[in-house]
Write an enzyme that holds these catalytic residues in place. Structure first.
Site, PDB file in Angstrom:
ATOM      1  N   ARG A   1      11.632  -1.014   0.899  1.00 20.84           N
ATOM      2  CA  ARG A   1      10.301  -0.695   0.351  1.00 20.84           C
ATOM      3  C   ARG A   1      10.450  -0.536  -1.146  1.00 20.84           C
ATOM      4  NH1 ARG A   1       6.130   3.682   2.612  1.00 20.84           N
ATOM      5  NH2 ARG A   1       5.804   1.940   4.031  1.00 20.84           N
TER       6      ARG A   1
ATOM      7  N   LYS B   1      20.311   4.775 -13.466  1.00 22.71           N
ATOM      8  CA  LYS B   1      21.265   4.372 -14.523  1.00 22.71           C
ATOM      9  C   LYS B   1      20.956   2.973 -15.034  1.00 22.71           C
ATOM     10  CE  LYS B   1      25.145   6.802 -12.339  1.00 22.71           C
ATOM     11  NZ  LYS B   1      26.448   6.551 -11.677  1.00 22.71           N
TER      12      LYS B   1
ATOM     13  N   HIS C   1       3.033  -5.837   4.201  1.00 22.43           N
ATOM     14  CA  HIS C   1       3.690  -4.805   5.006  1.00 22.43           C
ATOM     15  C   HIS C   1       3.770  -5.321   6.455  1.00 22.43           C
ATOM     16  CE1 HIS C   1       5.152  -1.042   6.323  1.00 22.43           C
ATOM     17  NE2 HIS C   1       4.262  -0.221   5.793  1.00 22.43           N
TER      18      HIS C   1
ATOM     19  N   ARG D   1       6.803   7.564   7.984  1.00 25.81           N
ATOM     20  CA  ARG D   1       6.827   6.821   9.248  1.00 25.81           C
ATOM     21  C   ARG D   1       7.700   5.584   9.213  1.00 25.81           C
ATOM     22  NH1 ARG D   1       2.565   9.688   9.279  1.00 25.81           N
ATOM     23  NH2 ARG D   1       2.535   9.043   7.123  1.00 25.81           N
ATOM     24  N   THR D   2       7.562   4.775   8.183  1.00 26.46           N
ATOM     25  CA  THR D   2       8.283   3.498   8.186  1.00 26.46           C
ATOM     26  C   THR D   2       9.785   3.759   8.165  1.00 26.46           C
ATOM     27  OG1 THR D   2       6.415   2.512   7.027  1.00 26.46           O
ATOM     28  CG2 THR D   2       8.450   1.247   7.032  1.00 26.46           C
TER      29      THR D   2
END
Ligand code: NCD
Length: 311
Positions: free
Chosen positions: A104, A83, A132, A54-55
């Site tokens: 995120r 890496k 959030h 969703r986000t």
């Protein structure tokens, strides 16, 4: 307005109200009923170092519905993070490529770190068990849509209050609008002490309990959350609390008629599908509201006024 949105402390109550008003005006554009290319020529970096549906998708939808475009980090496993590239270097590069970024990351504090490293605005899409705030904007929008106000509501937050970042941000915001908060969780998953202290110091009315059914009749909003399996240091500890709260339609007999049930989603088994057809269920509308909330936020951070708005 601050450059970044890392926690709800980056927004004043007036800024929150103004963002929610803007989000209201953007509903036709979010639904695709109106083409409003306010962000044409703007590029969003979607930097998701943790799973998201969703986000990530609502940021992308919001940008594209407003005529802008999006570049995605893509699968972390195929990025240079494997890496050994540092978050600092990755974000410095994104700072040059794009106009704004959503991040995120599994590490608490990562969004602040990225915000300090970049000149473009960073929107925290979840930093570990931290915050959030963009989820909170859409939660507040959904609550205001239902009640016409935020002030003075009785909100019960249920489930994983320890590791759940949505409730950390949401409780901060609701306390500032004089809501009464009931925190419902097993003791292992209770709201972190420093958050409770902070809320109490700011005058919040808080009740702590393990009893979900007892809290239903009094609540205006029940905010269910998923047990955050991925944040448990130990699988056995997760097993002890998995499935601890399960809301079904039968449990809602004593609820107020206007009470709404929210959930940031994804749900596992916290809400039985038979709740979906009750008048109380609002979680799918809530997920849709992620588009308008993020549209309003990106316009504000990019300094783009919304027709009919106050700037
Ligand atoms: C939440 C998250 O990622 O913190 N999901 C979301 O953004 N809608 C809640 C969760 O994963 O349980």
């Amino acid at each position: 307005m601050n450059k970044d949105l890392i926690t709800m402390d980056d927004l004043t109550n007036e800024e929150i109200s103004s963002l929610l008003d803007d989000a209201d005006r953007l509903l036709p554009a979010a639904r695709g009923e109106e083409y409003l290319p306010l962000l044409q020529g703007k590029l969003l970096a979607n930097m998701f170092f943790e799973p998201s549906t969703r986000t990530r998708m609502s940021f992308e939808t919001a940008m594209k519905r407003l005529g802008g475009d999006v570049v995605n980090l893509g699968d972390v496993k195929s990025s240079s993070a494997v890496k050994g590239e540092t978050l600092y270097d990755t974000m410095r590069m994104v700072d040059g490529y794009c106009d704004i970024a959503a991040l995120r990351h599994p590490r608490q504090g990562a969004a602040q770190y990225a915000g300090d490293a970049c000149s473009i605005s960073i929107m925290n899409g979840g930093d570990g068990a931290g915050h959030h705030p963009t989820q909170t904007l859409l939660d507040l929008f959904t609550i205001r849509q239902a009640f016409g106000r935020l002030d003075g509501l009785k909100v019960a937050m249920v489930g994983d209050l320890r590791y759940g970042r949505t409730v950390h941000s949401l409780s901060h915001a609701l306390a500032r609008f004089d809501c009464e908060l009931t925190f419902i969780s097993p003791s292992q998953l209770s709201m972190p002490e420093e958050i409770i202290e902070d809320l109490t110091a700011n005058g919040a009315k808080i009740t702590v309990t393990e009893d979900l059914l007892g809290a239903i009749p009094d609540a205006d909003v029940i905010y269910m959350t998923r047990i955050q399996k991925e944040r448990f240091p130990d699988e056995d500890e997760y097993t002890k609390v998995a499935g601890i709260y399960k809301l079904s339609a039968d449990d809602l007999a004593g609820a107020k008629g206007e009470m709404i049930i929210l959930h940031p989603l994804p749900r596992v088994d916290e809400i039985h599908p038979d709740v979906d057809v009750t008048r109380h269920a609002r979680y799918f509308e809530q997920a849709f509201n992620g588009v308008v909330a993020r549209m309003a936020l990106m316009c504000k951070l990019l300094g783009v006024g919304i027709p009919g708005g106050d700037d």
